[in-house]
Each structure stands twice: as structure tokens, then as C-alpha cells.
Design an enzyme around this catalytic site. Structure first.
Site, PDB file in Angstrom:
ATOM      1  CD  GLU A 175      -3.177  -0.962   2.020  1.00 10.14           C
ATOM      2  OE1 GLU A 175      -2.999  -0.345   3.083  1.00 10.14           O
ATOM      3  OE2 GLU A 175      -4.266  -1.465   1.701  1.00 10.14           O
ATOM      4  CD  GLU A 206      -4.013  -5.987   1.895  1.00  8.70           C
ATOM      5  OE1 GLU A 206      -4.752  -5.373   2.695  1.00  8.70           O
ATOM      6  OE2 GLU A 206      -2.775  -5.873   1.908  1.00  8.70           O
TER       7      GLU A 206
HETATM    8  C1  GAL Z   1      -4.464  -2.933   4.600  1.00  9.18           C
HETATM    9  C2  GAL Z   1      -3.047  -3.441   4.753  1.00  9.18           C
HETATM   10  C3  GAL Z   1      -3.008  -4.780   5.466  1.00  9.18           C
HETATM   11  C4  GAL Z   1      -3.880  -4.740   6.681  1.00  9.18           C
HETATM   12  C5  GAL Z   1      -5.274  -4.350   6.275  1.00  9.18           C
HETATM   13  C6  GAL Z   1      -6.254  -4.241   7.406  1.00  9.18           C
HETATM   14  O1  GAL Z   1      -4.475  -1.573   4.486  1.00  9.18           O
HETATM   15  O2  GAL Z   1      -2.416  -3.575   3.517  1.00  9.18           O
HETATM   16  O3  GAL Z   1      -1.689  -5.074   5.808  1.00  9.18           O
HETATM   17  O4  GAL Z   1      -3.355  -3.837   7.571  1.00  9.18           O
HETATM   18  O5  GAL Z   1      -5.258  -3.090   5.710  1.00  9.18           O
HETATM   19  O6  GAL Z   1      -6.388  -5.410   8.067  1.00  9.18           O
END
Ligand code: GAL
Length: 997
Positions: A185, A283
Site C-alpha cells: 500500500e 486485498e
Molecule cells: C491494509 C493493509 C493490510 C492490513 C489491512 C487491514 O491496508 O495492507 O496489511 O493492515 O489493511 O487489516
């Protein structure tokens, strides 16, 4: 720059990789892509993936279990992070052995037939301490996550090592790794940081390339904002991807889906940002983290439930997503202080697979329906996503339909239906007008029939969907799977109970109901097709149209169906390919089906059971004669449709667990520091006049930041010596430990106060001191709970460097006191960065006396300790250490979840407990903050057949002390499991620690 070739071996092959892109393309021909999807080994494939972190389940022999449960969803990929802080606790010393070794993770993935996306950072976020940055990065004089040379240099050793290990497991070397994500990110910045810094991203990419990574680089922008897209120059990745958490992280009101939170513009943004790469959501929300004092993970599982999956994941499909990774598919545990301060020990995440690896949440079953549909629908990948419409397809504006239109030659189209108000709970009737190879049709075609969308639901209606030569002109019922068996072609459809559904088979001629009631099955023939309409009931019907058998299931009935791959050779499934998918069987069972394989005439199924379970095998191979379940031959009959029918009996074993209250507990005062005779001469002097933490100028004469002295984890203790002056009315102190921390202060052997029971990350205490004798030495003892280091999500924020320890203090001056300012010493875990316990890693133990001595491990020298239990507890503020042991004899062949459960009395006095199980810290319980009271500990950390050592630290923070009102070892539903070979991890026992103080 010269590009050195890098050689290494995997499975006996020597491979030479090249950092140079042209040369790389010569070696890397396994993972390619076009605008629709990735190709693996030349096969166009949808990658349906789940996030699973090896370090959150520190029992390598359990990794296969999780991979198989993911594979059983119809998924073919897992994304994983590596947590730098756990493998380079001391700068320059990379240690990834034992529970931290990645090779067994790769082997388990390969064994289950799961591809991997590797995400080692260096920054990972992930709700881990420091976002994955080791504590010593607080001392690096550079802005983190930028091309500041000192920061880059700090990352080199880690990435060189971790990426080299990953590179050996790449698909080019016969391993499961198909993609690599540099950074995490890399999206948001503040505070004047140079951003976006292409050369930084490029550096991270090059680090991996130099270590031998040849598979494509994929990014995960925090939102679809187009950073580092392909061909954007320096720092560009190969495949652009982004993340999305549309319902956020507050699980307090799990039935509330706020207006406007369903993504609607992802396709549009993709076409603007990266039209030439497969649309990838690296994600996508599959649960949520939960803070100290939060509503708890059952609520997160309810917020991000099966309805969320149906509406949101199908919405992602409507954008043509072809790489979809769900964060988290299995959350696991923030054991041993690895978590960030924003979360507690459990990282269950409300995921489809629970922290105790259980798959009974409905969202697991629902996901299996979606996963299997994706697996058998590759034509989806080349269909063109169109615009969402409230008028073209459905006859009501209350529904929104997004088409994915097949690209000519009668190829399949998909219509994704949802409520226009995505959170609507209404039951909406509709008819759908859709383009088909037989012209535009309005379905249902059978008169007076309607479709219904019930509440928070979404459906994918297929058109011109091919099943081995049969054209399904349309189906309003959803596709689970389809197969071509020796005994005939099978299509399995499902719909909500009570819903009307309809399908049409092009040029179908003959139709018969071969199982179940014919009463409410309607049929009608048009010139082009045979139409079948039915009301979904909980009883299965099988309809035969020519050589195709169509199973009509209710959604709930479909939850019991599994589609294990039948490997062509051997006993292990392959990675998911269409050919292999075609040679699967369909098994109706219950709790879990893991694998299937044919050996001679024995058809083997490995499966888990939590109840007596009727079994059916649909599509048993012709040469299979016997059914073996978990290696045991079972009787089966064959029904008139060729379906094998059997049954597995279940009777739960007797589980005997010790009553913790009845055990022989030994007690030790683990705050000897407050005794008048205590000698801290070997402690580290906090005498640095400056800090290396450049972001946080000192307010104190010497640095009292723990990281300046190498202490980054667990409890911290400070000792402040001074000579009393003639007036010391008040002592002011500010401590910082991160969200929900606590801190207590003693003057000599007298407790003067505690702070931080309100969830804040730092606190001030102003304490009126007793009258002291002028000129006499005294000492403050300050205990601080370090809850982990903050993450560093926003580049330039440098929040990871927020110090832990004493930020400020003041002791008003008296005439004698003037001469002797407080002189401080401190400790954290014994050895700091030279941590003693290489097996359990750099973060597991903190700085209490008993921890420094290693008494939290098995077999502490407790024979002469006092007998006292945590149920008696402490009558004054202080910290007690309690140790006991017990034997377990859990029958083998059973997966029995075990939990340590604290009982919260009606009043909530401030106290903190750490739970150690065989030396591993598996719980941090904060009585006055919560929410977690129940702490699962996996087999392997617990010895299920053998002796176990449990230790507790009990920190009573207020007058009256503290005791446990209840503390029990309990079990959840035993599962009869096919999983074997679960091995206890290394559990070093107590040995005398040289120089321990
Ligand atoms: C995203 C991040 C992950 C985790 C997730 C929330 O922003 O890439 O590592 O933190 O949020 O669980």
C-alpha cells in the site's frame, strides 16, 4: 548497471535468474498475462486467493490444514506476508529457522495445490508491531519507506535473504510462488515526504530481482488511485492491483451497511489506470481487525458475513476481477507480542476459517459456492464487463444488473444482480431481459413466474454457459460446479429455499426427473430450447436433459457439497487447472472434504467430521470399486443413478481436561525490584544524552526511549535512583506504551500509582510522595506495558518511531535534590536485540524478572517456590508469577480446539495477565479493557498427548490487588480429522541463563 546472473537450486535443479527484464523473460515464461487474466503455464486462470500469515500460526505442521481448507473452497492461491521484525531482531542477523522457516510453508502450499503471492515487505502493515519494521528501525536516521539511504541500507539484509528463499520456491523452479508484491500500500504520504517516490519503489523491486525473483511484480495500492502502474516509468510494477475494505473496521453494529459503501467505479478506474493488466484486487475485505476494548470478532464475522460475501464479491466479479485475494481467509493469533497496539491477542479477523481453524461459519460455506463457481467458469474471464443498469435488464429500478458480455461465437455472458440500495432487506420480484444466442429473452419465460432477490443477496445469472457441449441458454439458479464423468455429464445448480428458478437447455429434447418429486417442476419447450422451472426446496431433485444430469439444490443443501480434484497420478491435488478440475469428483459430506485420489480400485477420500454424516460420491471413476474414507474401507451402495452412498458414524470422544483451579500452582514475586536489597548494577544505564530517534526530541536529560537501548517488546521496567531533598511533594511522569497500555510506579517498596486504564497510548501521572528523609537514596520503579510498536501506514508520518518508555518526568527540586538528578536504568527482555530465545524469536518475552530468568518456559526451578495460585492472587499492587503443569491425553485422530478462558467478574479491577504455554506467550488479557477473554492455543504449542507447562504473570494495578475470578481450560466441538502428523514445535525448557538479572 551490470546485471549479475544469480544461480540457486530447487528440487535439485540449478536455476540461473537475471535481474535484467529481457533476460528474465527468457527464464520466466510460466506467469504471463493479458488484459483479462493471468496465464499460468499457458493456462488462462482466475486466481481466487486468501490471505494467510504463517507467523500467525506458529505450528508448521498445521499449515497444510489451512491450505487444504482454502483449497476446498475452490480457491487456487494464497497470499502471505513475512514479518521482518520476527526474523531480523538484531540488525544484520537474519534468522528464519524452526517456526519462522518459510520452506515448510511453501511445501504445504504445493502439497495442497495452492499457488502463492509472496509479500515480504519490507513494510507490510498487517496489524503487526511496527507494521513489520523491527524496533531497531526507530534508531535509523532516515525517513522510513523512502529512498533515504540509511533506510534503504537497513532493508538490504532482510530482503536479500527473504527474497532469495522465496525465489527458490518460484514456479520457475517447480515451486508454488507465482507473484511477488514489493512494499505494501505505497499510497499515502504526509509531512513533506517526497511522494510518490518512484526510485524507492524501484529499489524495493530491484532488491527482489537481485535476489532471484523473476515472477511478475504486483502492487497493492491502498485504493484504486493508479500508483506505480505498468509503464509509468521508474517504480512501475508488472501488474497493477489495489486493495479495498468497503465496510471498514468498526464491527460494533454488524447489521448496518452504511449507504454508499458498495464500490461502483472499479471497472471505470481500472480502464483508466491499467487497462492492459488483469484487473486485480490484491486485498479485498474478508473480515476486520478489532481494537482493545472493541466489540469482538464474532461481531466482525457478523458484519462481514455470508451476505457480505454474496453482495460484495459478486460485485467485484461484475468489474471483471481476475485476481481476487481475500484478507484474511484465516487470521490466526498475535502470539508473543507480534501484534500492533491497535489489536489484541486474537487475530481471528471474523474470517471464513476461525482462529481455531474451524470451518463452521456460514461464510465459509457460502465462499465455497462462489469459489467453485469461479473455478469452473473461465469464460467469465474473457467476457466484457458492461455498465451497471437499473433499467436495461431488470424490470424494476430497485435492482441493478451489471452484464459481462461474452465475446462472440455464443460464448457465455454473466449478469450480476443486486439491490440498487445494496443494503436493502427487501424481497424484490423481478423479470430479467437478457441477450442470448436465441435472441433477447425475458425470463422467467414460464408464464406468471417471477424471480426473487431476497434481501442482502446477489446472483450471477449465466447465459450461453457451456457444459461439455451442452449450451445452457440461461440459468437463473446459480452454478456450483459441472463435470464430465464416465457415467455422464453433471451440472450442479443451487438457489435460495423457496425461490423460483428456471433454466433453458438449447436444443434439449428429452427431459426426465430422475430423483425427487416431479410435482412442482414445470417444463416447456420453445423451438430453441427446453425450459425447466422449479421451486427450490430442501430436497434435492435431479433432472436429466439428454446426456446432462442437473442437480437442483437449495443453497443450504449445496453447503454440503465438495469438489475435490482427482489427481491423475499420485495422491496430491495439482494446482488448479481446467484439465484437473475436469477430473474431480463431487462429494456430498458434511464438515470438510480435503482430498480424493484413486489407488488401484480404491477411491480414497480424506475428510473431517463433526457429526454423523451421510456420504455420497457423484462421479466415482469407472475403475473404482471400493470407498476408503481416511484410509478405512467403508461399505457403500450404489443407487439407481450411480451415486455411491455411505455413512460415517460419529461419536465424540471423551475429553478430559484438568481443572486449572485444582492444579498445584507455584508462585514467585516477579517484581523483586521493589525490595530494598534489590541490586540493579548489571542493568543497562539509560545514560544516552541524545536519542537516535530523530523524530522525537528528548524532554528528559537522557533518553528514556527503550529502542535507544535495544528493547522493543513486552514489559519494560525503569529504575530511577535519586537522593531525597528537603521537599519532594509531587512526582510527575509521562509514560508511553501504545494503545491500551498500562503503567505502574513504585517509590522504593511502596506503590504510588498506576496509569493508562482508559485505552490511551500514553499517560501522565502526578503523584504526591510520602515525606522522605533528606539526603537518603531512593528509587522509583516504573513498569510499562509495551503493546507493540505503531504501524507506519502513511509515508512520512514516522508513526513507527513513536517511542516506548518514559517520555517525560519532573521531580520538583529541593535543596539537596539539586545535587542529584534522577539517574535511570532500564530493562526489557533479557539481552534486548541479543535475545536469548532464538527458537521463539525476538518478540516473545518481555522484561519481568521471571521472563528475564526464563521461568516462563517448561520446567522452571520451582520446587522451592511458594505454593500459591492466581486464584488467590495478590492483595496489593504488584506482579506475581505463577507456574504449573498438567498432562493432556487428547485422543489422536481428533482436532479438538482448546481455549484458556478468563472469567470476568462483575467489577473490573485493573489487572493485566500474560499467558505462557510451554514458553510461548499466547495471551495478553487486560481485565479492565477487554474484549478478549478466551484464548485458543493450537495443538503443537500445547502437547495434546503429554506434559504442558503454563505460566501466568498477574499485574495488579490498583489498591486491593487482583486475583483471577476464573481461569479454565475448555474445549470446542471435537472434529474427527484426516489431518495427521501434527508435531509439537520446539519448546526449549528452562536452563540457567548466564548473567540474567
Ligand atoms: C491494509 C493493509 C493490510 C492490513 C489491512 C487491514 O491496508 O495492507 O496489511 O493492515 O489493511 O487489516
Amino acid at each position: 548497471m551490470a546485471c549479475a546472473a544469480i544461480s540457486h537450486t530447487f528440487n535439485g535443479f540449478t536455476i540461473t535468474e537475471h535481474p535484467d527484464p529481457v533476460r528474465r523473460a527468457e527464464t520466466q515464461k510460466y506467469v504471463t498475462w493479458d488484459e483479462h487474466s493471468l496465464f499460468i503455464d499457458g493456462e488462462r486462470i482466475m486466481l481466487f486467493s486468501g490471505e494467510f500469515h504463517p507467523y500467525r500460526l506458529p505450528v508448521p505442521s498445521l499449515w497444510l490444514d489451512v491450505f487444504q481448507k482454502i483449497k476446498a473452497l475452490g480457491f487456487n492461491c494464497v497470499s502471505f506476508y513475512v514479518d521482518w521484525a520476527l526474523v531480523e531482531g538484531k540488525p544484520g542477523e537474519y534468522r528464519a529457522e524452526g517456526i519462522f522457516a518459510l520452506e515448510p510453508f511453501f511445501e504445504a502450499a504445493a502439497q495442497a495445490g495452492i499457488y502463492l503471492l509472496a509479500r515480504p515487505g519490507p513494510y507490510i502493515n498487517a496489524e503487526v508491531s511496527g507494521g513489520g519494521f523491527p524496533g531497531w528501525l526507530q534508531r535509523v536516521n532516515a525517513t522510513l519507506r523512502t529512498s533515504d539511504p540509511a533506510y534503504l541500507a537497513a532493508t538490504d539484509n532482510y530482503i536479500a535473504n527473504v527474497a532469495a528463499t522465496i525465489s527458490k520456491a518460484q514456479i520457475t523452479n517447480g515451486g508454488p510462488v507465482i507473484l511477488y508484491q514489493p512494499e505494501n500500500e505505497y499510497t499515502n504520504a504526509c509531512c513533506g515526504a517526497d511522494f510518490p517516490d518512484g526510485s524507492y519503489m524501484q529499489y524495493v523491486i530491484d532488491q527482489a530481482r537481485k535476489a532471484g525473483i523473476v515472477v511478475p511484480m504486483i502492487s497493492n495500492d491502498a485504493s484504486p488511485s493508479g500508483h506505480n502502474v505498468p509503464e509509468s516509468g521508474i517504480g512501475a510494477v508488472d501488474v497493477y492491483g489495489h486493495d479495498s475494505y468497503p465496510l471498514g473496521f468498526d464491527c460494533a453494529n454488524p447489521t448496518v451497511w452504511p449507504a454508499g459503501n458498495l464500490p461502483t467505479n472499479f471497472r471505470e478506474l481500472h480502464l483508466q489506470q491499467s487497462p492492459s493488466t488483469p484487473y486485480s484486487i490484491v486485498e479485498f475485505q474478508a473480515g476486520a481487525f478489532d481494537p482493545w476494548g472493541g466489540p469482538g470478532f464474532d461481531k466482525c464475522a457478523a458484519l462481514l458475513n455470508h451476505e457480505f460475501e454474496r453482495v460484495f464479491y459478486k460485485n467485484d466479479f461484475s468489474f471483471g476481477v481476475s485476481f481476487l485475494n481475500l484478507y484474511m481467509i484465516f487470521g490466526g493469533t498475535n502470539w508473543g507480542n507480534l501484534g500492533h497496539p491497535g489489536g489484541y491477542t486474537s487475530y481471528d479477523y471474523g474470517s471464513a476459517i476461525t482462529e481455531s481453524r474451524n470451518v463452521t461459519r456460514e461464510k465459509y460455506s457460502e465462499l465455497k459456492l462462489i469459489g467453485n463457481f469461479a473455478k469452473v467458469s473461465p469464460s467469465y474471464l474473457t467476457a466484457t464487463p458492461g455498465n451497471a443498469s437499473t433499467s436495461i435488464y431488470a424490470d424494476t429500478p430497485n435492482l441493478t444488473v451489471t452484464p459481462l458480455i461474452g465475446n462472440g461465437n455464443g460464448s457465455a455472458s454473466y449478469f450480476v444482480v443486486r439491490h440498487s440500495d445494496y443494503a436493502s432487506q427487501a424481497s424484490t420480484n423481478y423479470k430479467l431481459t437478457i441477450p442470448t444466442s436465441a435472441g433477447n429473452l425475458t425470463v422467467p419465460q414460464i408464464e406468471e413466474k417471477q424471480l426473487t432477490l431476497n434481501g442482502r443477496d446477489s446472483k450471477i445469472h449465466v447465459v450461453d454457459y457451456k457444459v461439455f457441449g451442452t449450451n445452457i441458454l440461461y440459468s437463473t439458479a446459480e452454478v456450483f460446479t459441472w463435470k464430465n464423468f464416465a457415467g455422464g455429464k453433471v451440472l450442479v445448480l443451487y438457489g435460495g429455499n423457496g425461490e423460483y428458478h428456471e433454466l433453458a437447455v438449447s436444443s434439449g429434447s428429452d427431459i426426465s426427473v430422475i430423483e425427487g418429486s416431479t410435482s412442482d417442476i414445470a417444463q416447456q419447450s420453445t423451438g430453441d430450447a427446453i425450459i425447466i422451472g422449479w421451486d427450490v426446496s430442501s430436497t434435492r431433485r435431479i433432472v436429466q436433459v439428454d446426456d446432462l444430469r442437473i442437480f437442483l439444490l437449495s443453497k443450504n443443501a449445496a453447503y454440503d457439497y465438495w469438489v475435490p480434484e482427482l489427481p491423475a497420478a499420485g495422491t496430491l491435488p495439482g494446482f488448479s487447472t481446467q484439465e484437473k478440475t475436469a477430473s474431480s469428483i463431487i462429494v456430498k459430506a458434511g464438515y470438510l472434504v480435503r482430498t480424493a485420489y484413486l489407488q488401484g480400485s480404491n477411491l480414497h477420500i480424506t475428510a473431517d467430521f463433526n457429526a454423523t454424516t451421510p456420504i455420497e460420491v457423484i462421479g466415482a471413476p469407472e475403475n473404482a470399486k471400493n470407498l476408503c474414507i481416511n484410509g478405512q474401507k467403508v461399505r457403500h451402495s450404489v443407487d439407481h443413478n450411480g451415486i455411491w452412498v455411505s455413512n460415517v458414524d460419529f461419536s465424540p470422544p471423551e475429553i478430559n481436561l484438568p481443572r486449572l483451579q485444582d492444579l498445584d500452582w507455584k508462585y514467585l514475586d516477579t517484581l523483586p525490584e521493589i525490595q530494598p536489597t534489590y541490586d540493579d548494577s548489571t542493568w543497562t544505564a539509560a545514560d544516552r544524552k541524545t536519542t537516535n530517534n530523530t523524530d522525537h526530541p528528548l524532554s528528559t536529560p537522557t533518553s528514556l526511549y527503550s529502542s535507544d537501548y535495544g528493547f522493543h517488546t513486552g514489559y519494560l521496567i525503569y529504575r530511577g535512583h535519586f537522593i531525597a531533598g528537603d521537599q519532594l511533594p509531587v512526582f510527575y511522569i509521562q509514560t508511553q506504551g501504545g494503545t491500551a497500555f498500562g503503567s505502574s510506579v513504585w517509590l522504593d517498596d511502596g506503590w504510588i500509582g498506576s496509569m493508562g486504564d482508559d485505552g490511551s497510548s500514553n499517560s501522565n501521572g502526578t503523584y504526591r510522595l510520602p515525606t522522605l528523609t533528606d539526603g537518603k537514596p531512593h528509587v522509583f520503579t516504573v513498569v510499562i506495558d509495551n503493546m507493540g510498536l505503531d504501524e507506519d501506514w502513511t509515508v512520512g508520518s514516522e508513526t513507527m518511531k513513536n517511542p516506548r518508555g518514559i517520555l517525560n518526568y519532573e521531580l520538583p527540586e529541593g535543596k539537596s535534590y539539586n545535587a542529584t538528578p534522577i539517574s535511570w536504568k532500564l530493562t526489557g527482555n533479557l539481552g534486548g536485540e541479543d535475545y536469548i530465545d532464538k527458537v521463539r524469536g525476538p518478540l516473545n518475552e518481555g522484561g519481568l524478572y521471571a521472563e528475564r530468568q526464563g521461568f516462563h518456559q517448561p520446567e522452571p526451578p520451582s520446587s522451592n517456590w511458594q505454593s500459591s495460585s492466581p486464584f488467590q492472587g495478590l492483595s496489593t499492587p504488584g506482579i506475581g508469577f505463577y507456574s504449573t503443569s498438567f498432562d493432556l491425553d487428547i485422543p489422536s485422530g481428533w482436532d479438538v480446539p482448546l481455549y484458556f478462558t478468563f472469567m470476568n467478574a462483575s467489577s473490573s479491577p485493573a489487572y493485566r495477565v500474560q499467558l505462557y504455554v510451554n514458553g510461548y506467550q499466547f495471551g495478553k488479557y487486560v481485565n479492565n479493557i477487554g474484549p478478549q477473554t478466551s484464548f485458543p492455543v493450537p495443538e503443537g504449542i500445547l502437547n495434546y498427548r503429554g506434559k504442558n507447562w503454563v505460566a501466568l504473570t498477574l499485574w495488579a494495578m490498583q489498591d486491593g490487588g487482583a486475583k483471577l475470578d476464573g481461569f479454565e481450560l475448555v474445549y470446542g466441538t471435537p472434529v474427527k480429522t484426516a489431518l495427521t502428523g501434527i508435531e509439537p514445535v520446539e519448546q526449549p525448557k528452562y536452563v540457567l541463563r548466564e548473567g540474567a538479572y
